[in-house]
Scaffold this motif. Sequence first.
Motif, short mmCIF file in Angstrom:
data_model
loop_
_atom_site.label_atom_id
_atom_site.label_comp_id
_atom_site.label_asym_id
_atom_site.label_seq_id
_atom_site.Cartn_x
_atom_site.Cartn_y
_atom_site.Cartn_z
N LYS A 109 -8.19 6.13 -0.71
CA LYS A 109 -8.70 5.49 0.50
C LYS A 109 -8.99 4.01 0.26
N ARG A 112 -5.77 2.12 0.30
CA ARG A 112 -5.32 1.93 1.69
C ARG A 112 -6.04 0.76 2.35
N ALA A 113 -7.31 0.56 1.99
CA ALA A 113 -8.04 -0.59 2.52
C ALA A 113 -7.39 -1.89 2.06
N GLN A 114 -6.92 -1.93 0.82
CA GLN A 114 -6.21 -3.11 0.33
C GLN A 114 -4.90 -3.31 1.10
N ARG A 116 -4.25 -2.87 4.10
CA ARG A 116 -4.43 -3.44 5.42
C ARG A 116 -4.18 -4.95 5.44
N TYR A 117 -4.47 -5.62 4.31
CA TYR A 117 -4.25 -7.06 4.27
C TYR A 117 -3.19 -7.44 3.22
N GLN A 119 0.66 -6.24 2.66
CA GLN A 119 1.75 -5.36 3.07
C GLN A 119 2.76 -5.10 1.96
#
Length: 276
Positions: A109, A112-114, A116-117, A119
Amino acid sequence: VGDHGEFLAGQPAQEFLRVAQRRRRGDEHRARAVPGARALQAIKHNASLLWRRDEARHVSHLRGLFQSLAIEAVLDVGANRGRYIELLRVGVGYGGRIIAFEPIPECAKMIRAQMRYDQRIALFEMALGAENATRTLHVTRHDAMSSVYAPLQRGLNRLGALNEVTRQIDTTVRTLDSLQEEMFPDGAPKGLFLKIDTQGSDLDVLAGAEKLLSRIAGLQIEIPFTPIYKDIPPASAYLSRLEASGFALTGIFPVHSLDDHRIIDVDAVFRRVDIA
């Protein structure tokens, strides 16, 4: 590293630094929950995980190697909370593609936060090994110590309660070779770097990458010198395996040690010898 270094001039690098700071504060908070006199040790241990002992030398070494080998993509096996991603982005200055593998849901999780910014990160929420299977993962108090191999507690004065198993979960295990088309539908790049930090399964990962290994230009692997997991091979087996596969050692960076100064494990960096 070439044009990839431009990554550090933009907003993503600043965001990585903020995430790293938040994680360090979170690690300190979790460590305070460790019972007894080990709490202070745990705080120091967790707070140093992002920039470990010899980290500046390690980062400098990777920066030079990435440039020399023209690394285009990194396979981060055992990505945990994404600290190696942060090391590559912020320390090494690498801005290319990173494919992360992490079986612990809470850690995945955070990656996944990483994403977001950033790609250029992809995530496979699974473990890697010598064959496709389902295995039991021993999740430890400090999740970076989790392993499909049961941990040993004997004599680990420094790691202490951090290596204590808090729960067990079933996890999917795949081989790198079986994932090659999913990772690289147009074929693997020449400048491929493999980082493995699986707390005991590193040789299993290599065994499941026989086809892909010929495409690996460089790699980093965690080598145990003092066993902290049951049934894992000795350090000599790692060195022999990599030498037989055409890799030469370029750097060794201690990770953990016991109170009597014996080294528990090191991060060892290799490069393929048949690359100019």
